[in-house]
Design a protein around this motif. Structure first.
Motif, PDB file in Angstrom:
ATOM      1  N   SER B  72       0.824  -1.218   0.000  1.00 16.64           N
ATOM      2  CA  SER B  72       0.000   0.000   0.000  1.00 16.64           C
ATOM      3  C   SER B  72       0.857   1.267   0.000  1.00 16.64           C
ATOM      4  O   SER B  72       0.348   2.352  -0.247  1.00 16.64           O
ATOM      5  CB  SER B  72      -0.950   0.005   1.200  1.00 16.64           C
ATOM      6  N   PHE B  73       2.140   1.149   0.286  1.00 16.16           N
ATOM      7  CA  PHE B  73       3.023   2.317   0.240  1.00 16.16           C
ATOM      8  C   PHE B  73       3.359   2.754  -1.183  1.00 16.16           C
ATOM      9  O   PHE B  73       3.907   3.829  -1.394  1.00 16.16           O
ATOM     10  CB  PHE B  73       4.355   2.036   0.966  1.00 16.16           C
ATOM     11  N   MET B  74       3.088   1.907  -2.149  1.00 14.62           N
ATOM     12  CA  MET B  74       3.451   2.261  -3.524  1.00 14.62           C
ATOM     13  C   MET B  74       2.560   3.405  -4.010  1.00 14.62           C
ATOM     14  O   MET B  74       1.341   3.338  -3.872  1.00 14.62           O
ATOM     15  CB  MET B  74       3.286   1.049  -4.442  1.00 14.62           C
ATOM     16  N   PRO B  75       3.172   4.457  -4.567  1.00  8.45           N
ATOM     17  CA  PRO B  75       2.364   5.584  -5.039  1.00  8.45           C
ATOM     18  C   PRO B  75       1.405   5.124  -6.144  1.00  8.45           C
ATOM     19  O   PRO B  75       1.824   4.476  -7.098  1.00  8.45           O
ATOM     20  CB  PRO B  75       3.398   6.570  -5.582  1.00  8.45           C
ATOM     21  N   LYS B  76       0.141   5.439  -5.957  1.00 14.69           N
ATOM     22  CA  LYS B  76      -0.870   4.885  -6.837  1.00 14.69           C
ATOM     23  C   LYS B  76      -0.905   5.548  -8.210  1.00 14.69           C
ATOM     24  O   LYS B  76      -1.080   4.873  -9.217  1.00 14.69           O
ATOM     25  CB  LYS B  76      -2.243   5.037  -6.172  1.00 14.69           C
ATOM     26  N   TYR B  77      -0.725   6.849  -8.219  1.00 19.41           N
ATOM     27  CA  TYR B  77      -0.903   7.551  -9.492  1.00 19.41           C
ATOM     28  C   TYR B  77       0.419   7.974 -10.115  1.00 19.41           C
ATOM     29  O   TYR B  77       0.468   8.910 -10.890  1.00 19.41           O
ATOM     30  CB  TYR B  77      -1.846   8.749  -9.289  1.00 19.41           C
ATOM     31  N   PHE B  78       1.487   7.272  -9.768  1.00 23.12           N
ATOM     32  CA  PHE B  78       2.794   7.596 -10.341  1.00 23.12           C
ATOM     33  C   PHE B  78       2.759   7.331 -11.846  1.00 23.12           C
ATOM     34  O   PHE B  78       2.375   6.251 -12.285  1.00 23.12           O
ATOM     35  CB  PHE B  78       3.858   6.730  -9.664  1.00 23.12           C
ATOM     36  N   PRO B  79       3.162   8.311 -12.638  1.00 20.30           N
ATOM     37  CA  PRO B  79       2.991   8.173 -14.085  1.00 20.30           C
ATOM     38  C   PRO B  79       3.994   7.232 -14.767  1.00 20.30           C
ATOM     39  O   PRO B  79       3.686   6.646 -15.789  1.00 20.30           O
ATOM     40  CB  PRO B  79       3.170   9.605 -14.606  1.00 20.30           C
ATOM     41  N   GLY B  80       5.213   7.054 -14.219  1.00 18.36           N
ATOM     42  CA  GLY B  80       6.242   6.300 -14.948  1.00 18.36           C
ATOM     43  C   GLY B  80       6.293   4.824 -14.563  1.00 18.36           C
ATOM     44  O   GLY B  80       5.317   4.249 -14.086  1.00 18.36           O
TER      45      GLY B  80
END
Ligand SMILES: Cc1cc2nc3c(=O)[nH]c(=O)nc-3n(C[C@H](O)[C@H](O)[C@H](O)COP(=O)(O)O)c2cc1C
Ligand code: FES
Lengths: 157, 442
Positions: B72-80
């Motif tokens: 859940s720590f992974m950024p959800k809306y990270f574009p790359g």
């Protein structure tokens, strides 16, 4: 410097990584070079570095950091014996002593006929099969009691 | 087969015959059904993470960190790009479970990684495999080829629009690369030296992109959780300690090997499964979670159950689940000397307290073992450990210190005897007999 076959193997490794991240293949490329040449002379490290488009010094750092690269010539068969505690409890150190006696060499030495080099290894993730040893980084031999060691040495001669 | 016993197995269930590792066999056992369901139904990623959280799957690599929380720590809306990494570098002395998972059930790891990739939005992954287990690395590559040919990894998996590329990367002999940030540098083609944290891999991981690193066994448990539900998994273990775990039992037992048992199983049961202490001798001590975990004397470990909470209450760590059994033929000074040598050898040299401290620890234990110990050496050892702990970038310094502290604490008499009498309390011929190598002398 390396055969076409080795270069093809290296290309296969490069393909695993994003196109601008060829350096990621350096560990595999050095291992492939060592497998072909028996050890890693400076020219091989430089060749790999140039092939991957990285600084030779960076490739040299990698080659000297990881224990399984040989920066000096070794015998035809490099035997790495695990003597870490779990193996020691089940004969790892005794197996190393036995090998030293049979080959007449100490760790980091090579027999005069150039056949065997003996190395002390750390845990190989196979402690349940102790004593364990690795032949030329590739073949793992398990449950090496005196008889199995005798057989292995005979087979490798 | 080196998985020698199991109670209610989940990870090693149905692994019969030489082809159990093949894709066909895995599919026959119900393999890839969790992945197929998720991508066909387009299960919301939050729902998967919620389920993994609920199962209380705790990381099997050593620290026992809750896996769902980590995802859940992974950024959800990270574009790359984002990455999912499997840590199969298994170099913690005593640990040999990941090797068997990869050898007998590699597709469970591939499926677990693919599900994780889906849940965290990664399109690419690597499995970092310990350099010494070359045959296993080759097998994993073969398993990947099978999965790729069947359309289970790669572009547009089974027509779902979900892409996931997965590759194997091998190590080449450096314990420190098991530490996750060193591992990432190693994949980048550098020396494996741990990074300062924060930033954590979830924000700045492989190639500076958001990355999740989990242990092999952690990934391998994921398909079960999604197939059978978080509750079934949790209930198989005990509260706060979900599921089963593979324990690698080594040292002085009659049947060293891997055993899969529910967390919370008594140590005594595990010892019995491993055939008891070798030659019917008396148990002296046990390191319950890999060489970095504090050693426990026989009477303490015999009262423990094998789970994170019980072992930590007893003053040690479940760590990687590597159970190193030592019987009465063991010289504790010699045992510690070997471990201290290991940490001294494997310190990456980046932090002064670890580089200098591990060298001191080894030198001092070495001189005690070789009859040159000094009266104040035990105090010296303790003070060196306090000067290392908490003062390094990664946990290798702590890992080197904890064995020293615990050996000296629980077996102080034996160390004192060594210093005073300049020899082992356990006679050398008894120690030699303990290893069982020169059978004739036993
Ligand atoms: C010195 C050191 C060595 C480590 N070795 C390993 C290892 O061999 N395998 C592993 O999975 N984790 C190892 N770890 C732990 C990893 O850093 C990381 O916490 C783990 O891979 C996360 O996976 P998990 O949450 O599934 O347990 C090591 C940590 C340290 C400090
Ligand atoms: S201690 Fe020798 S393989 Fe693990």
């Amino acid at each position: 410097m390396l055969t076409t076959e080795s270069i093809q193997k290296i290309d296969r490794e490069i393909a695993k990584y994003p196109p601008d991240r060829k350096q990621s293949a350096v560990m595999a490329a050095l291992a492939i070079a060592q497998e072909e040449l028996g050890w890693l002379p400076n020219e091989a490290i430089e060749f790999v570095a140039n092939y991957l488009g990285m600084e030779p010094i960076a490739a040299y750092e990698v080659a000297s950091f990881y224990n399984m690269y040989d920066l000096k010539p070794v015998g035809k068969h490099k035997l790495t014996v695990c003597t870490n505690l779990p193996c020691m409890l089940s004969g790892g150190v005794d197996a190393a002593e036995y090998l030293k006696m049979k080959l007449g060499i100490d760790f980091n030495e090579t027999t005069p006929d150039g056949r065997f080099t003996l190395k002390e290894g750390e845990c190989m993730g196979a402690c349940g099969d102790a004593p364990v040893m690795l032949v030329n980084n590739r073949r793992m031999c398990s449950c090496m009691q005196p008889e199995q060691i005798d057989n292995l040495l005979a087979e490798l001669e | 087969m080196a998985i020698l016993g199991a109670i209610n197995p989940m990870l090693t269930v149905g692994l019969d015959g030489d082809n159990a590792w093949r894709l066909d066999d895995y599919v026959k056992r119900g393999g890839y059904s969790a992945l197929k369901k998720i991508i066909a139904e387009k299960t919301p990623t939050d729902q998967i993470i919620k389920e993994v959280k609920k199962s209380v799957l705790r990381g099997r690599g050593g620290a026992g960190f809750p896996t769902g929380l980590k995802w859940s720590f992974m950024p959800k809306y990270f574009p790359g790009d984002k990455y999912v990494i499997c840590n199969s570098d298994e170099g913690e002395p005593g640990t040999f479970k990941d090797r068997d998972i990869l050898r007998y059930n590699p597709h469970s790891v591939i499926e677990g990684m693919a599900i994780a990739a889906y849940a965290i939005g990664a399109a690419r992954g690597y499995n970092y495999i310990h350099g010494e287990i070359w045959e296993i690395y080759k097998r994993f590559e073969e398993a990947l080829d099978e999965a790729r040919a069947a359309g289970l990894i790669g572009k547009n998996i089974l027509g779902s629009g979900f892409d996931f590329e997965l590759f194997a990367h091998h190590g080449y002999g450096a314990y420190i690369c098991g530490e996750e940030s060193a591992l990432l540098d190693s994949i980048e083609g550098k020396k494996g030296q741990p990074r300062f944290k924060p930033p954590f891999p979830a924000n700045y991981g492989l190639y500076g992109k958001p990355t999740t690193v989990n242990n092999t066994e952690t990934f391998s448990a994921v398909p079960f959780i999604l197939n059978h539900g978080a509750d079934a998994y949790l209930e198989a273990g005990k509260p706060n300690n979900g599921g089963t775990k593979l324990f690698s039992v080594s040292g002085h037992v009659n049947r060293p090997g891997n055993y899969e048992i529910p967390l919370g199983t008594p140590f005594a049961t595990l010892l019995e499964m491993a055939g008891g202490v070798r030659g019917g001798r008396k148990l002296k001590a046990c390191i319950p979670g890999g060489s970095s975990a504090p050693v426990l004397p026989a009477q303490t470990i015999m009262d423990c159950t094998m789970d994170f909470d019980s072992i930590s209450k007893a003053g040690s760590m479940l760590g990687s689940g590597a159970v190193i059994v030592m019987d009465e033929t063991t010289c504790m000074v010699r045992a510690l000397e070997r471990l201290s040598y290991f940490y001294y050898e494997e310190s990456c040299g980046q932090c002064t307290p670890c580089r200098e401290g591990t060298s001191w620890l080894y030198k001092v234990v070495h001189r005690i073992e070789h009859g040159q110990g000094r009266a104040d050496d035990l105090d010296l050892l303790r003070s060196v450990t306090t000067n290392i702990m908490g003062r390094t970038i990664c946990a290798l310094g702590d890992a080197a210190s904890m064995p020293v502290q615990s050996f000296v604490k629980h077996f102080q008499d034996e160390f004192a005897y060594h210093i005073e009498h300049k020899k082992c309390l356990v006679p050398p011929e008894i120690q030699r007999a303990g290893s069982g190598f020169f059978k004739a002398t036993v």
